[in-house]
Design a protein around this motif. Sequence first.
Motif, PDB file in Angstrom:
ATOM      1  N   ILE A   1      50.877  36.984  42.529  1.00 41.90           N
ATOM      2  CA  ILE A   1      52.086  36.199  42.269  1.00 41.90           C
ATOM      3  C   ILE A   1      51.994  35.565  40.883  1.00 41.90           C
ATOM      4  O   ILE A   1      52.970  35.541  40.123  1.00 41.90           O
ATOM      5  CB  ILE A   1      52.310  35.140  43.362  1.00 41.90           C
ATOM      6  N   HIS A   2      50.814  35.054  40.527  1.00 40.55           N
ATOM      7  CA  HIS A   2      50.616  34.543  39.168  1.00 40.55           C
ATOM      8  C   HIS A   2      50.870  35.644  38.140  1.00 40.55           C
ATOM      9  O   HIS A   2      51.524  35.416  37.109  1.00 40.55           O
ATOM     10  CB  HIS A   2      49.193  34.006  39.006  1.00 40.55           C
ATOM     11  N   LEU A   3      50.346  36.834  38.417  1.00 39.03           N
ATOM     12  CA  LEU A   3      50.494  37.940  37.481  1.00 39.03           C
ATOM     13  C   LEU A   3      51.961  38.276  37.243  1.00 39.03           C
ATOM     14  O   LEU A   3      52.417  38.383  36.088  1.00 39.03           O
ATOM     15  CB  LEU A   3      49.744  39.165  38.023  1.00 39.03           C
TER      16      LEU A   3
ATOM     17  N   ALA B   1      49.330  31.628  30.374  1.00 38.91           N
ATOM     18  CA  ALA B   1      48.683  30.770  31.370  1.00 38.91           C
ATOM     19  C   ALA B   1      48.638  31.457  32.737  1.00 38.91           C
ATOM     20  O   ALA B   1      47.624  31.384  33.454  1.00 38.91           O
ATOM     21  CB  ALA B   1      49.422  29.440  31.469  1.00 38.91           C
ATOM     22  N   ARG B   2      49.715  32.139  33.106  1.00 37.72           N
ATOM     23  CA  ARG B   2      49.747  32.833  34.391  1.00 37.72           C
ATOM     24  C   ARG B   2      48.766  34.013  34.397  1.00 37.72           C
ATOM     25  O   ARG B   2      48.073  34.259  35.386  1.00 37.72           O
ATOM     26  CB  ARG B   2      51.162  33.315  34.699  1.00 37.72           C
ATOM     27  N   PHE B   3      48.703  34.757  33.305  1.00 37.84           N
ATOM     28  CA  PHE B   3      47.761  35.882  33.231  1.00 37.84           C
ATOM     29  C   PHE B   3      46.317  35.391  33.358  1.00 37.84           C
ATOM     30  O   PHE B   3      45.506  35.981  34.071  1.00 37.84           O
ATOM     31  CB  PHE B   3      47.937  36.639  31.917  1.00 37.84           C
ATOM     32  N   GLU B   4      46.037  34.304  32.662  1.00 38.52           N
ATOM     33  CA  GLU B   4      44.680  33.750  32.712  1.00 38.52           C
ATOM     34  C   GLU B   4      44.331  33.293  34.112  1.00 38.52           C
ATOM     35  O   GLU B   4      43.214  33.533  34.603  1.00 38.52           O
ATOM     36  CB  GLU B   4      44.568  32.584  31.728  1.00 38.52           C
ATOM     37  N   ARG B   5      45.278  32.649  34.774  1.00 34.43           N
ATOM     38  CA  ARG B   5      45.038  32.177  36.136  1.00 34.43           C
ATOM     39  C   ARG B   5      44.835  33.360  37.091  1.00 34.43           C
ATOM     40  O   ARG B   5      43.973  33.326  37.973  1.00 34.43           O
ATOM     41  CB  ARG B   5      46.203  31.314  36.621  1.00 34.43           C
ATOM     42  N   SER B   6      45.604  34.407  36.924  1.00 36.57           N
ATOM     43  CA  SER B   6      45.468  35.592  37.769  1.00 36.57           C
ATOM     44  C   SER B   6      44.078  36.193  37.624  1.00 36.57           C
ATOM     45  O   SER B   6      43.420  36.507  38.630  1.00 36.57           O
ATOM     46  CB  SER B   6      46.534  36.619  37.391  1.00 36.57           C
ATOM     47  N   ARG B   7      43.630  36.349  36.393  1.00 28.65           N
ATOM     48  CA  ARG B   7      42.296  36.900  36.162  1.00 28.65           C
ATOM     49  C   ARG B   7      41.214  36.025  36.781  1.00 28.65           C
ATOM     50  O   ARG B   7      40.248  36.525  37.369  1.00 28.65           O
ATOM     51  CB  ARG B   7      42.061  37.027  34.657  1.00 28.65           C
ATOM     52  N   ALA B   8      41.369  34.708  36.635  1.00 30.00           N
ATOM     53  CA  ALA B   8      40.367  33.787  37.171  1.00 30.00           C
ATOM     54  C   ALA B   8      40.296  33.889  38.690  1.00 30.00           C
ATOM     55  O   ALA B   8      39.203  33.859  39.275  1.00 30.00           O
ATOM     56  CB  ALA B   8      40.683  32.362  36.738  1.00 30.00           C
ATOM     57  N   LEU B   9      41.430  34.027  39.353  1.00 26.00           N
ATOM     58  CA  LEU B   9      41.444  34.120  40.808  1.00 26.00           C
ATOM     59  C   LEU B   9      40.831  35.433  41.288  1.00 26.00           C
ATOM     60  O   LEU B   9      40.133  35.473  42.303  1.00 26.00           O
ATOM     61  CB  LEU B   9      42.877  33.980  41.326  1.00 26.00           C
ATOM     62  N   VAL B  10      41.104  36.510  40.573  1.00 20.75           N
ATOM     63  CA  VAL B  10      40.496  37.801  40.932  1.00 20.75           C
ATOM     64  C   VAL B  10      38.980  37.698  40.825  1.00 20.75           C
ATOM     65  O   VAL B  10      38.237  38.125  41.716  1.00 20.75           O
ATOM     66  CB  VAL B  10      41.037  38.924  40.030  1.00 20.75           C
TER      67      VAL B  10
ATOM     68  N   LEU C   1      46.468  44.150  33.842  1.00 19.52           N
ATOM     69  CA  LEU C   1      45.582  43.144  33.252  1.00 19.52           C
ATOM     70  C   LEU C   1      44.535  43.738  32.321  1.00 19.52           C
ATOM     71  O   LEU C   1      44.007  43.038  31.447  1.00 19.52           O
ATOM     72  CB  LEU C   1      44.881  42.343  34.353  1.00 19.52           C
ATOM     73  N   GLU C   2      44.211  45.003  32.521  1.00 16.48           N
ATOM     74  CA  GLU C   2      43.119  45.622  31.768  1.00 16.48           C
ATOM     75  C   GLU C   2      43.638  46.733  30.858  1.00 16.48           C
ATOM     76  O   GLU C   2      44.554  47.477  31.256  1.00 16.48           O
ATOM     77  CB  GLU C   2      42.074  46.174  32.746  1.00 16.48           C
ATOM     78  N   PRO C   3      43.085  46.867  29.668  1.00 20.72           N
ATOM     79  CA  PRO C   3      42.042  45.987  29.099  1.00 20.72           C
ATOM     80  C   PRO C   3      42.566  44.623  28.676  1.00 20.72           C
ATOM     81  O   PRO C   3      41.821  43.664  28.600  1.00 20.72           O
ATOM     82  CB  PRO C   3      41.528  46.790  27.905  1.00 20.72           C
ATOM     83  N   THR C   4      43.887  44.540  28.399  1.00 19.20           N
ATOM     84  CA  THR C   4      44.519  43.259  28.089  1.00 19.20           C
ATOM     85  C   THR C   4      45.876  43.224  28.776  1.00 19.20           C
ATOM     86  O   THR C   4      46.470  44.276  29.059  1.00 19.20           O
ATOM     87  CB  THR C   4      44.717  43.072  26.568  1.00 19.20           C
ATOM     88  N   PRO C   5      46.413  42.039  29.057  1.00 24.42           N
ATOM     89  CA  PRO C   5      47.750  41.959  29.643  1.00 24.42           C
ATOM     90  C   PRO C   5      48.813  42.474  28.669  1.00 24.42           C
ATOM     91  O   PRO C   5      48.547  42.625  27.471  1.00 24.42           O
ATOM     92  CB  PRO C   5      47.922  40.461  29.912  1.00 24.42           C
ATOM     93  N   PRO C   6      50.012  42.750  29.156  1.00 28.94           N
ATOM     94  CA  PRO C   6      51.092  43.209  28.270  1.00 28.94           C
ATOM     95  C   PRO C   6      51.351  42.214  27.138  1.00 28.94           C
ATOM     96  O   PRO C   6      51.180  41.008  27.294  1.00 28.94           O
ATOM     97  CB  PRO C   6      52.291  43.314  29.205  1.00 28.94           C
TER      98      PRO C   6
END
Length: 622
Positions: free
Chosen positions: A545-547, A564-573, A593-598
Motif C-alpha cells: 500500500i505504501h508502494l 517517503a512512501r518508497f522508502e517506507r515500503s522498502r523498510a517494511l519489506v 522497487l529494484e534496482p531503483t523506484p520509478p
Amino acid sequence: MNTPIHRVDPNLWQHAARLRRRYSPSKRLLLVQAPQFLFENINLDVIRNQGYYAFPPTGLQWLAESLQGRGFEIEIYDLNHHLLEQINQDHLFDPADWLSLLDHRLEQFEPSLVGITCLSVSTDLFGTYHPLTAMLRHISDKQRYITLAGGCTASNEASSYLHHKLVHYIVEGEGERCIQSLMDALFNEQDGHTPTQGIHFLDGEDLQSSTGRAQSVVPQGNLVATYSQIPVESYHRVGSLNPYSRMRGRDVVYGVVHLNRGCRANCKFCGVRAFMGEGIRTHPDRDLRAEVRYLVEERGVRHLEVLDDDFLFDLKAVTSLLEELASLKNKGYNLSWAANNGLIAASITPELLELMRASGCIGFKIGIESGNGDKLKEMRKPGSPTVFQRVADQLKRYPEFFVGGSYIIGLFGKESFGEILDTFLLAQKLQLDWAAFSLFQYTSSANNLAENMKADVRAATDFMPAKDSASRTIQEDPSIPLGPEVFLLPKEKIPSREQLRNIWMTFNMYSNYIGHPSLRRGRDCSTLSAWLESILHTYPSNPYIHLFSGLCHLILGQKKQAAARFERSRALVAAHEPMWSYRFARFGLDQLLEPTPPRNPDDVYDRLEAISQRYTLHFTAS
C-alpha cells in the motif's frame, strides 16, 4: 374481555417475577456498546491512527428512545468509544484492563439493569478475548444486576449464552418492542404493551422464548433527544467509520444516518432479513430531516455515513433526504456523505446520481457479489452483469465518486475456481474504483440453518483475510499458488480455504493495484491516491500500500511524498523477511522497487504494464 398480559406469556412473567424478588430492581438501566474489535488481534498503532471502527451506538439510542416516558433513568455508555479514547490519550494504559472502564461506569451510575450489544464476529465465542462474552461473564460474576444482551452476536448465539448462564435475557433482532414487553414483565406493569416474540431466557435448564406477535418495528420519531448522551464531536478523534470517513479527513466530525430498516432482497448468504425481519420500514421524513439538521447545525457533523442495507428502496424518501443534504450544502455547510454498506445497482438512475452529486456524495459500494449468472440466481441476488455494466457506464460521468464493487468468493463453500474467475473477470470489465473481494462467511446462525449452508465456511474471523491477525498480514504457505499462477488452477476445482486466501490476495493485488485503471496513461489517480492514504491508517505496516501510494504521488507530481512512501515500503519489506520479499517476487512488485523506484510517471506506467502482462496472459486466455 382482554386476557391479562401476564396470562398471555406466563413463562416470561413468572421468570421476571423471580428476578424481581431476587434483585428488587430500580428503574436504572445502563445500556452498553461493547468494543467493536477482537482483542486477540488488537493493534495499538492502528488504533492511534484512528483506524479502528467507532460507530455511534444508534441501536442503543433507539432502545432508550422507546422507553421514554416510562420513568426509567437510562444511561448509554459506548465502551468502544471510551476504550479507544483511553488508548489514544494514555499510552501507559494497558488494553488488557479494559473492563476496568466498565467497572468505573457501573460504580458511578449504580444501575439495576445492564443491557449490552455487540457488533463483532468471532468463531471462538467463548475464548478469552471475545468482547461480548467477556463483558457478560464479568457482569454475571458480580451477581448484582439483571442483564440482557442484543445485537447480531447475541441474537445468533442466544442458546449458547443462556445455557452458559452468562445473561438473563437475550433480545433477538430489533429490540424496541421486545424491551418494552420485557420491562412490563420485570416491573409488573400489567397495562403495558402487546406481548411480542423474541425474548429468550432460561427456565431451569430449559430454553424458553416469549410468546406474542412477531412484528417488525416501524420507526417513529428520531434520535435527537438521545444524542445528548453521545459525544458525536469526538468520535473522529478516536476512530473512523470506514475509508470514506478517513478520506474525507481525519479532522472532520462525522455521524450516521439511517433511512430504511430492512432490505427488499432476500439474498441467500445474507443475515439482514433474519435479524431485521421481512419488509422495509422507512423513517418518517420530517423526523429524519430534523435529526440530520440537528447533527449538522448544532453538533458540527460534516460527514455522514448511510447505515441502510437498502438505501434506495423508497425513491420519494431518498430524494427528500438528499434534497435536505443539498440544501444544507447550499447554506454553506461543507457536507459530504458515503454509503459503504452498498447500494442496489438496479435502483441507481441518472437522476439519482445527479442528486447524489448535489448532496455531497463522495462514494459508495455496489453489492455485486458474483459475476457468474448461475451463482447470482442461486443466491437470489437482485442484479445481473448487464445491470452492473449499465451502472458502471453511467458512473463514468461522475469521477468525483469513489465507487467500489463488493464481491464474494468461495460462495457457500462449494464454488468452483471457474465460477470464482467469472467474478474476477466481471470486476475487470466494470472497472470501478475499487474491487472489495471478501471470502464467503455466513452472518447469521438462523439464516445458515434455514438455507442449509455448510457450517465450516465460517472459518475466518473477518471477511477480509488480512484482518485475521494483529499484524494484518496473512501467513504464507509457499506450496499454494500465488500471483499469476493462481489463474492456472483447474476451473472445475473447488479451492480449499487456504487456496481461497491466496486467490483473494491475487485478485486484490491485480484489481486494486497492478491493474488499477487509474494507474494507466491518461487517467486521473487523485481519488485513488486519497483512498490509499485512508487505508494506510488501518494497514500502516503493509508495504505494497505504501508502494502504490508512492506511485500515485509520483504521477501527481508529489515527488517528496513519493520518495517517503518508497522508502517506507522498502523498510517494511526488509523488516519482515522473508515473507514480504517472497510475496513481492511472486506478485512481481519487486520490479517496482529494484534496482531503483520509478523516476517519473512514464516509468511507472511502463513498469506496471510489463507486470500486468504476466497476469493478463493467463486470465485473458482462460
